[in-house]
Design a protein around this motif. Structure first.
Motif, PDB file in Angstrom:
ATOM      1  N   ASN A  73      13.771 -37.042  31.732  1.00 55.81           N
ATOM      2  CA  ASN A  73      13.799 -38.430  31.247  1.00 55.81           C
ATOM      3  C   ASN A  73      12.557 -38.838  30.477  1.00 55.81           C
ATOM      4  N   CYS A  74      11.394 -38.331  30.851  1.00 52.91           N
ATOM      5  CA  CYS A  74      10.180 -38.782  30.157  1.00 52.91           C
ATOM      6  C   CYS A  74      10.170 -38.347  28.690  1.00 52.91           C
ATOM      7  N   PHE A  75      11.016 -37.387  28.312  1.00 54.73           N
ATOM      8  CA  PHE A  75      11.131 -36.974  26.908  1.00 54.73           C
ATOM      9  C   PHE A  75      12.326 -37.637  26.218  1.00 54.73           C
ATOM     10  N   ASN A  76      13.270 -38.148  27.002  1.00 53.28           N
ATOM     11  CA  ASN A  76      14.509 -38.674  26.430  1.00 53.28           C
ATOM     12  C   ASN A  76      14.646 -40.186  26.462  1.00 53.28           C
ATOM     13  N   GLN A  81       0.918 -31.456  20.890  1.00 52.21           N
ATOM     14  CA  GLN A  81       1.275 -30.427  19.901  1.00 52.21           C
ATOM     15  C   GLN A  81       2.779 -30.156  19.892  1.00 52.21           C
ATOM     16  N   LEU A  82       3.401 -30.155  21.066  1.00 55.25           N
ATOM     17  CA  LEU A  82       4.851 -29.941  21.122  1.00 55.25           C
ATOM     18  C   LEU A  82       5.593 -31.089  20.445  1.00 55.25           C
ATOM     19  N   TRP A 136      10.244 -35.842  19.625  1.00 53.75           N
ATOM     20  CA  TRP A 136      10.720 -36.193  20.965  1.00 53.75           C
ATOM     21  C   TRP A 136      12.168 -35.791  21.191  1.00 53.75           C
ATOM     22  N   GLU A 137      13.015 -36.003  20.190  1.00 56.11           N
ATOM     23  CA  GLU A 137      14.443 -35.714  20.368  1.00 56.11           C
ATOM     24  C   GLU A 137      14.683 -34.235  20.663  1.00 56.11           C
ATOM     25  N   MET A 138      14.091 -33.360  19.886  1.00 53.07           N
ATOM     26  CA  MET A 138      14.270 -31.930  20.106  1.00 53.07           C
ATOM     27  C   MET A 138      13.599 -31.489  21.405  1.00 53.07           C
ATOM     28  N   LEU A 139      12.444 -32.032  21.700  1.00 57.22           N
ATOM     29  CA  LEU A 139      11.747 -31.697  22.937  1.00 57.22           C
ATOM     30  C   LEU A 139      12.605 -32.096  24.143  1.00 57.22           C
TER      31      LEU A 139
END
Length: 91
Positions: A38-41, A21-22, A28-31
């Motif tokens: 790192n797991c988001f970037n 949901q996030l 992904w970029e904003m999160l």
């Protein structure tokens, strides 16, 4: 960890549901900007994020806090909500 029970706002919400949901809401970029891990970037995916978050309590707490803060924004607005923009009607 959070307390279990129906009065807890996270009761019944899985980590996968939160991350999904996030990502749908922010991308992904904003999160990755909001929670710089790192797991988001770097080559983000739901699967790799879940592995990391399940092993890293401090990161999971940040995701849970962001999810709770974002819940009002992620709720769908009712059909007749006056605050939603109205599309002009063709003549």
């Amino acid at each position: 960890m959070h307390a279990a029970g129906p009065k807890n706002p996270l009761h019944g919400i899985t980590l996968q549901m939160m991350v999904t949901q996030l990502v749908e809401h922010y991308g992904w970029e904003m999160l990755g900007r909001m929670i710089p891990i790192n797991c988001f970037n770097w080559q983000p995916s739901i699967k790799s994020s879940l592995v990391f978050l399940r092993r890293t309590p401090w990161a999971r707490e940040k995701v849970e806090a962001l999810y709770l803060d974002s819940l009002p924004d992620m709720q769908p607005k009712p059909e007749g909500d006056e605050s939603s923009p109205v599309a002009p009607q063709p003549e």
